[in-house]
Structure formats: structure tokens, C-alpha cells
Design an enzyme around this catalytic site. Structure first.
Site, short mmCIF file in Angstrom:
data_model
loop_
_atom_site.label_atom_id
_atom_site.label_comp_id
_atom_site.label_asym_id
_atom_site.label_seq_id
_atom_site.Cartn_x
_atom_site.Cartn_y
_atom_site.Cartn_z
N SER A 150 0.68 -1.13 -0.03
CA SER A 150 -0.06 0.01 0.12
C SER A 150 1.13 1.35 -0.03
O SER A 150 1.69 1.41 -0.84
CB SER A 150 -0.94 -0.14 1.35
N THR A 151 0.75 2.18 1.00
CA THR A 151 1.57 3.37 0.95
C THR A 151 3.04 3.19 1.14
O THR A 151 3.40 2.39 1.71
CB THR A 151 1.26 4.10 2.38
N HIS A 173 -2.64 -1.05 -3.35
CA HIS A 173 -3.64 -0.26 -3.26
C HIS A 173 -3.74 0.96 -4.00
O HIS A 173 -2.95 1.98 -3.68
CB HIS A 173 -3.70 -0.04 -1.66
N MET A 192 -0.50 0.88 4.84
CA MET A 192 -1.21 1.29 6.05
C MET A 192 -2.14 0.04 6.25
O MET A 192 -2.62 -0.40 5.49
CB MET A 192 -1.83 2.64 5.89
N ASP A 204 -4.20 -5.02 5.85
CA ASP A 204 -4.57 -5.98 4.83
C ASP A 204 -3.44 -6.88 4.74
O ASP A 204 -2.22 -6.42 4.57
CB ASP A 204 -4.75 -5.29 3.56
#
Length: 347
Positions: free
Chosen positions: A170-171, A197, A286, A289
Site C-alpha cells: 500500500s503506502t 492499493h 497502512m 490487509d
């Protein structure tokens, strides 16, 4: 008493500068130190004012967001968050900006002039806080290695025949994934399935950008697509991606952990299909997941890698995976590729 986060807001629209500034100034822990109407002004004010964070519009006249980012990285230590409208040009520039060191990006809800920018108010303020925390994270030389086994002993003792590589991020993930995927050899002889993401539209630009620089073919995945070796499949924004009988299935089932695609959906389905033949790696991001997914990978006999805290932009996803007790090894970003290649006996 604590120091408030100093933010420089850059956008060619006076309306957007005002709206974004109002969102930031409504928070107790941050404020807008100034605004800039284009890239040239942004560079001047970044040098003069030393902001902590810069929100940078992607599409601007004279000097666009990407051009401004390159210059800002030379003159400022601020973390940069891109604000992008979903256009073909905007999404491509945004992906390149992430590769060049932008912290993250936020999609404007309805184009360059988004009257409904308040829809992403929480995302703006949350990412500013994460970017500030990352900027101030203590830099150490201590690399966190797995408590379970050492790198060498694990590679030498692991003899499974692997037939799929799963990556979730993600991030901070786009740069890590770009660096890893573009260095994979063209004879890896397994498929690579990826969840990063991202909103709808940006994953296509992400796949296209990597495809131009990779030894392997990189595509945005399609429904009912047969999975082939030496191809990287990127889950499209807005769709969960699963593996069913060697075929990719996309679906619009509810978000998991507030995201779609979700790493958990991919990992669980792939683990149940490939069984012990899975290598799964969780990268910076973040939230949590992927934690349920690594449990399924481990239950089926697969192998799990997590990025360490020192090299993660945000340690949320790797930490959640590690806390399950199902991670085999924890490695810094720059060691994960070689470890995967050793598992596959390609190094």
C-alpha cells in the site's frame, strides 16, 4: 507543547488552494504555512519556508507536478504528497512521481477543480500525518531480521518447488514494487500476482510504466485471464483479484479493510490453489490487509516474507503480518529480491 506540521499547498486553482488549506487548518496538529500557484513558486517557497510536507498538484501550467517534484527533491527535505485528477496524463505523471520519491498521492474526487474535495478530507490529513512521521522516523543501521531463522539457513533448507509469487503493498509500495519487479529475470518461470492499493485508473498506468522497464511482461489483470509464467499481473483498482483454477477472477464484492483490491483476497485464493508452491511478500502500507492472507499461505505450506520496519514507509501491513506468527523472515527492502531469487534458485 508540540510542533505543528507545516504544510505548503501547491495548486494552480485559487479555489483548490483555499479548500485544501481549510481542510488542513481545521486540524489541531497541522497548518498551512503558505500556498503556491505553480511549480516555480513552490520551489521558491519551499527553499524560503522549509515546510515539513508539500501537497503538490499534478497538472499545472509552466511546470507540472512531476517537473516540480524533481526540483523540490533537490532543494527541500519536505515529503511530497501528489494531488491528482484521473486523466490519462495525470495518472501516468502520478505513477512516475511515486517512483521518483513522492510519499504518496491522493485522487481528487471530480477532476482538477473538485468542488467536493471534502470527500477526501480524512485521507488528506491522515496521509500528511503519516508523511510527517516518516520524515521524522529515526534512521538506524540496525536491520531487523526474522526471529525464527537466519537468512542463509532458511534459503538452504527450503526445498519446495515454488510456482507463484504474490506481492502485496500500500503506502510506499509503488517504488518498492517497481524496483523489485523491474529487476526480476526473464526466466523466473512462475507468474507474479500483485495487489497495490490504488484507485481505478492508476493501476493501468502503474502496469504500463513497469512494463516499459521490465524483463517480464507486466499487465493490468483482466477477468478470466489465464495465468501464465513470466507475466506480472497487477490487480486493477476497484476490483478484488482472485485465483480460481489457474485463471484470474475479478469481482466487485465489498471492500475489505476499506480497500478493493485487497491483498487478503488474492493471498487466500492463491494459497488454496497453489498450496505449498507460494512465496508471498508483504510490503510497506497502512492498515492490516494481508494478515489473514499470510495465515492461509502458511497453513498451506507456503513461504512468507515481510519488509522490515526500518525501510517501510508505513509499517502497518508488515507489522500486522508479523504479529500473526506466520512470517518466515523479515528483511529490509534491498534484500528481498535476492532472497526471492535464492528461494527460486535463480541466484
Amino acid at each position: 507543547m508540540f510542533d505543528k506540521i507545516k504544510v505548503l499547498v501547491v495548486d494552480d486553482s485559487a479555489f483548490m488552494r483555499k479548500m485544501i488549506s481549510d481542510i488542513i487548518n481545521s486540524q489541531k496538529d497541522m497548518y498551512v504555512i503558505d500556498t503556491a500557484k505553480d511549480g516555480f513558486e513552490a520551489i521558491e517557497k519551499a527553499i524560503k519556508l522549509n515546510p515539513d510536507i508539500i501537497t503538490l498538484d499534478v497538472e499545472m501550467p509552466r511546470k507540472n507536478g512531476l517537473e516540480a517534484l524533481v526540483e523540490l527533491k533537490k532543494v527541500s527535505k519536505a515529503e511530497v504528497i501528489m494531488l491528482s485528477s484521473l486523466t490519462s496524463e495525470g495518472s501516468s505523471i502520478t505513477i512516475e512521481a511515486l517512483r521518483l520519491g513522492a510519499f504518496d498521492f491522493i485522487q481528487k474526487p471530480s477532476g482538477s477543480i473538485s468542488l467536493d474535495i471534502n470527500k477526501v478530507k480524512d485521507e488528506i490529513t491522515e496521509k500528511i500525518r503519516y508523511a510527517y512521521a516518516y520524515k521524522n522516523k529515526l534512521k538506524t543501521n540496525n536491520k531487523v531480521i526474522s526471529n525464527f531463522v537466519s537468512n542463509k539457513s532458511k534459503v538452504n533448507s527450503f526445498n519446495n518447488n515454488f510456482n507463484a509469487l504474490l506481492l502485496g503493498a500500500s503506502t510506499g509500495g509503488p517504488k518498492v514494487l517497481f524496483d523489485l519487479i523491474t529487476k526480476l529475470p526473464n526466466n523466473i518461470d512462475i507468474p507474479i500476482l500483485v495487489v497495490q492499493h490504488m484507485p481505478t485508473g492508476f493501476t493501468k498506468a502503474f502496469a504500463d510504466r513497469m512494463n516499459k522497464s521490465s524483463n517480464l511482461r507486466v499487465v493490468e489483470a483482466e477477468d478470466n485471464q489465464k495465468i501464465e509464467n513470466n507475466v506480472v499481473y497487477i490487480a486493477p483498482g476497484g476490483y478484488h483479484m482472485t485465483v480460481v483454477n489457474g485463471v484470474i477472477k475479478l469481482d466487485l464484492s465489498p471492500q475489505i479493510h476499506g480497500v478493493r483490491p485487497a491483498v487478503d483476497k488474492l493471498f487466500i485464493s492463491a494459497a488454496n490453489y497453489y498450496k505449498s508452491g507460494v512465496i508471498a511478500s508483504i510490503f510497506t502500507g497502512m492498515g492490516k490487509d494481508g494478515a489473514e492472507g499470510v495465515k492461509e499461505v502458511k497453513k498451506n505450506g507456503g513461504h512468507v516474507i515481510a519488509q522490515d520496519e526500518s525501510t517501510s514507509v508505513v509499517f502497518g501491513m508488515p507489522k500486522a503480518a508479523i504479529q500473526t506468527g506466520c512470517v518466515d523472515i523479515i528483511l529490509p527492502e534491498d534484500e528481498i529480491l535476492n532472497y526471492i531469487l535464492k528461494l527460486l534458485k535463480r541466484a
